[in-house]
Design a protein around this motif. Sequence first.
Motif, PDB file in Angstrom:
ATOM      1  N   MET A 258       0.856  -1.201   0.000  1.00 48.35           N
ATOM      2  CA  MET A 258       0.000   0.000   0.000  1.00 48.35           C
ATOM      3  C   MET A 258       0.886   1.244   0.000  1.00 48.35           C
ATOM      4  SD  MET A 258      -2.957   1.101   2.737  1.00 48.35           S
ATOM      5  CE  MET A 258      -3.889  -0.400   2.418  1.00 48.35           C
ATOM      6  N   PRO A 259       0.750   2.139  -1.002  1.00 47.86           N
ATOM      7  CA  PRO A 259       1.688   3.258  -1.121  1.00 47.86           C
ATOM      8  C   PRO A 259       1.517   4.360  -0.091  1.00 47.86           C
ATOM      9  CG  PRO A 259       0.015   3.363  -2.834  1.00 47.86           C
ATOM     10  CD  PRO A 259      -0.180   2.054  -2.134  1.00 47.86           C
ATOM     11  N   PHE A 260       0.326   4.554   0.447  1.00 49.42           N
ATOM     12  CA  PHE A 260       0.084   5.661   1.374  1.00 49.42           C
ATOM     13  C   PHE A 260       0.163   5.163   2.817  1.00 49.42           C
ATOM     14  CE2 PHE A 260      -1.805   7.246  -2.536  1.00 49.42           C
ATOM     15  CZ  PHE A 260      -1.358   8.550  -2.559  1.00 49.42           C
ATOM     16  N   GLU A 261       1.374   4.810   3.238  1.00 55.03           N
ATOM     17  CA  GLU A 261       1.554   4.305   4.598  1.00 55.03           C
ATOM     18  C   GLU A 261       2.907   4.779   5.101  1.00 55.03           C
ATOM     19  OE1 GLU A 261       3.210  -0.083   3.178  1.00 55.03           O
ATOM     20  OE2 GLU A 261       1.264   0.081   4.151  1.00 55.03           O
ATOM     21  N   GLY A 262       3.304   4.292   6.276  1.00 57.98           N
ATOM     22  CA  GLY A 262       4.594   4.692   6.840  1.00 57.98           C
ATOM     23  C   GLY A 262       4.601   6.174   7.169  1.00 57.98           C
ATOM     24  N   ALA A 263       5.640   6.874   6.713  1.00 56.48           N
ATOM     25  CA  ALA A 263       5.784   8.302   6.990  1.00 56.48           C
ATOM     26  C   ALA A 263       4.911   9.165   6.088  1.00 56.48           C
ATOM     27  CB  ALA A 263       7.247   8.710   6.833  1.00 56.48           C
ATOM     28  N   ILE A 264       4.373   8.579   5.015  1.00 56.03           N
ATOM     29  CA  ILE A 264       3.686   9.392   4.007  1.00 56.03           C
ATOM     30  C   ILE A 264       2.475  10.149   4.556  1.00 56.03           C
ATOM     31  CG2 ILE A 264       2.299   9.239   1.890  1.00 56.03           C
ATOM     32  CD1 ILE A 264       4.389   7.396   0.739  1.00 56.03           C
TER      33      ILE A 264
ATOM     34  N   ASP B 174       1.725  11.555   7.408  1.00 56.36           N
ATOM     35  CA  ASP B 174       2.085  12.754   8.166  1.00 56.36           C
ATOM     36  C   ASP B 174       2.683  13.826   7.260  1.00 56.36           C
ATOM     37  OD1 ASP B 174       1.201  11.821  10.609  1.00 56.36           O
ATOM     38  OD2 ASP B 174       3.148  10.991  11.180  1.00 56.36           O
ATOM     39  N   ILE B 175       3.582  13.433   6.366  1.00 56.05           N
ATOM     40  CA  ILE B 175       4.209  14.401   5.457  1.00 56.05           C
ATOM     41  C   ILE B 175       3.176  14.947   4.479  1.00 56.05           C
ATOM     42  CG2 ILE B 175       5.973  14.685   3.668  1.00 56.05           C
ATOM     43  CD1 ILE B 175       7.594  12.517   5.136  1.00 56.05           C
TER      44      ILE B 175
ATOM     45  N   ALA C 276       9.801  20.377  -2.078  1.00 53.57           N
ATOM     46  CA  ALA C 276      10.528  19.143  -2.384  1.00 53.57           C
ATOM     47  C   ALA C 276      10.168  18.030  -1.407  1.00 53.57           C
ATOM     48  CB  ALA C 276      12.026  19.412  -2.366  1.00 53.57           C
ATOM     49  N   THR C 277      10.040  18.363  -0.138  1.00 54.66           N
ATOM     50  CA  THR C 277       9.659  17.366   0.863  1.00 54.66           C
ATOM     51  C   THR C 277       8.262  16.834   0.582  1.00 54.66           C
ATOM     52  OG1 THR C 277      11.043  18.439   2.535  1.00 54.66           O
ATOM     53  CG2 THR C 277       9.316  16.969   3.329  1.00 54.66           C
ATOM     54  N   ALA C 278       7.336  17.729   0.253  1.00 57.66           N
ATOM     55  CA  ALA C 278       5.969  17.322  -0.041  1.00 57.66           C
ATOM     56  C   ALA C 278       5.920  16.308  -1.168  1.00 57.66           C
ATOM     57  CB  ALA C 278       5.130  18.546  -0.403  1.00 57.66           C
ATOM     58  N   LEU C 279       6.603  16.603  -2.263  1.00 55.17           N
ATOM     59  CA  LEU C 279       6.460  15.793  -3.464  1.00 55.17           C
ATOM     60  C   LEU C 279       7.356  14.557  -3.462  1.00 55.17           C
ATOM     61  CD1 LEU C 279       6.196  18.749  -5.977  1.00 55.17           C
ATOM     62  CD2 LEU C 279       4.354  17.252  -5.204  1.00 55.17           C
ATOM     63  N   CYS C 280       8.548  14.675  -2.919  1.00 57.34           N
ATOM     64  CA  CYS C 280       9.473  13.532  -2.910  1.00 57.34           C
ATOM     65  C   CYS C 280       9.210  12.568  -1.764  1.00 57.34           C
ATOM     66  CB  CYS C 280      10.915  14.019  -2.823  1.00 57.34           C
ATOM     67  SG  CYS C 280      11.477  14.971  -4.255  1.00 57.34           S
ATOM     68  N   GLN C 281       8.705  13.078  -0.651  1.00 59.24           N
ATOM     69  CA  GLN C 281       8.563  12.236   0.530  1.00 59.24           C
ATOM     70  C   GLN C 281       7.120  12.000   0.963  1.00 59.24           C
ATOM     71  OE1 GLN C 281      11.250  13.304   3.720  1.00 59.24           O
ATOM     72  NE2 GLN C 281      12.804  14.038   2.304  1.00 59.24           N
ATOM     73  N   GLY C 282       6.177  12.823   0.485  1.00 53.85           N
ATOM     74  CA  GLY C 282       4.786  12.712   0.906  1.00 53.85           C
ATOM     75  C   GLY C 282       3.865  12.114  -0.130  1.00 53.85           C
ATOM     76  N   THR C 283       4.426  11.528  -1.187  1.00 53.37           N
ATOM     77  CA  THR C 283       3.647  10.861  -2.230  1.00 53.37           C
ATOM     78  C   THR C 283       4.307   9.517  -2.548  1.00 53.37           C
ATOM     79  OG1 THR C 283       4.873  11.569  -4.205  1.00 53.37           O
ATOM     80  CG2 THR C 283       3.301  13.157  -3.262  1.00 53.37           C
ATOM     81  N   PRO C 284       3.630   8.655  -3.299  1.00 49.98           N
ATOM     82  CA  PRO C 284       4.269   7.392  -3.695  1.00 49.98           C
ATOM     83  C   PRO C 284       5.496   7.560  -4.601  1.00 49.98           C
ATOM     84  CG  PRO C 284       1.906   7.132  -3.740  1.00 49.98           C
ATOM     85  CD  PRO C 284       2.167   8.617  -3.543  1.00 49.98           C
ATOM     86  N   LEU C 285       5.807   8.785  -5.035  1.00 51.58           N
ATOM     87  CA  LEU C 285       7.098   8.994  -5.685  1.00 51.58           C
ATOM     88  C   LEU C 285       8.210   8.538  -4.754  1.00 51.58           C
ATOM     89  CD1 LEU C 285       8.876  10.126  -7.959  1.00 51.58           C
ATOM     90  CD2 LEU C 285       8.657  12.387  -6.893  1.00 51.58           C
ATOM     91  N   ARG C 286       8.004   8.702  -3.471  1.00 57.71           N
ATOM     92  CA  ARG C 286       8.982   8.254  -2.471  1.00 57.71           C
ATOM     93  C   ARG C 286       9.335   6.781  -2.661  1.00 57.71           C
ATOM     94  NH1 ARG C 286       9.123   9.821   3.505  1.00 57.71           N
ATOM     95  NH2 ARG C 286      10.552   8.304   4.450  1.00 57.71           N
ATOM     96  N   ASN C 287       8.310   5.947  -2.868  1.00 61.85           N
ATOM     97  CA  ASN C 287       8.539   4.523  -3.037  1.00 61.85           C
ATOM     98  C   ASN C 287       9.359   4.227  -4.291  1.00 61.85           C
ATOM     99  OD1 ASN C 287       5.328   4.781  -2.034  1.00 61.85           O
ATOM    100  ND2 ASN C 287       6.666   3.586  -0.729  1.00 61.85           N
TER     101      ASN C 287
END
Length: 265
Positions: A1-7, A9-10, A211-222
């Motif tokens: 599931m992509p929207f889990e972990g730290a996502i 909150d960020i 940058a934090t929003a898009l790189c770390q708060g979306t499934p782009l992070r995965n």
Amino acid sequence: MPFEGAIPDIYERYLVPLLFRPYARDLARRLAERHPRDVIETAAGTGACTRELAAVLAPGTSITATDLSRPMLDRAQTLPLARPVRWAEADAMALPFPDGSCDAVVCQFGAMFFPDRPRAFSEARRVLRPGGVLLFNVWDAITANEFIAVTEATVAGLFPTDPPDFLSRVPYGYHDPTAIARDLADGGFTSSPLIETVVERGRAESARDVATALCQGTPLRNEIEARNGHTLDEVTRAVTAAIADRLGPGPVEAALSALVVTVTR
């Protein structure tokens, strides 16, 4: 599931004020003008639109907010609301509600994620009463959203042989009005949808916040974390520098563009 972990909150801390809040207010305003009695929200996420609906809809209107992701709903329920809302973990393609159980189905930036959009639209139509409305928005092309375009181009440059393309493929990949109208028709809607382009401004305190929003708060992070060569922090720093080079270190702002779709049952 992509929207889990730290996502979650960020997502709530950075993405909601940057991208979602202006359009949440727009959808809530549009729906309030229709005076619905019962509203079902799909793909509610951390509740950006839910909170606006709770603030502006008539006190007697019932609001049920659903999402497939339990971590996102858990985050949503920690935030204050103007009045009580019913929360439910539910798949937009298989809603656990009776036929004709609401006057409005609303969805903020969720349709792009549905694996089978006609099926999801068919479910929305099923739970609507005759004359009810499906109201949703989707992002316009990535080229019309500068923060996003800069981010994807920068990330692609760091992984040239296997560029992460989550942003253009999913959230910014469903913006053809003809395709949207066809999917609605395939979902059983017989009336023609009204599809409007709505331009807003996205604002953040710093390029780093974007940058934090898009790189770390979306499934782009995965997608970043699944690749070798650059760490998530290195990618975030590179995107920060690219946005700062284009727009300054902060505060920063840029145009946002989305399509708002209204169709009646």
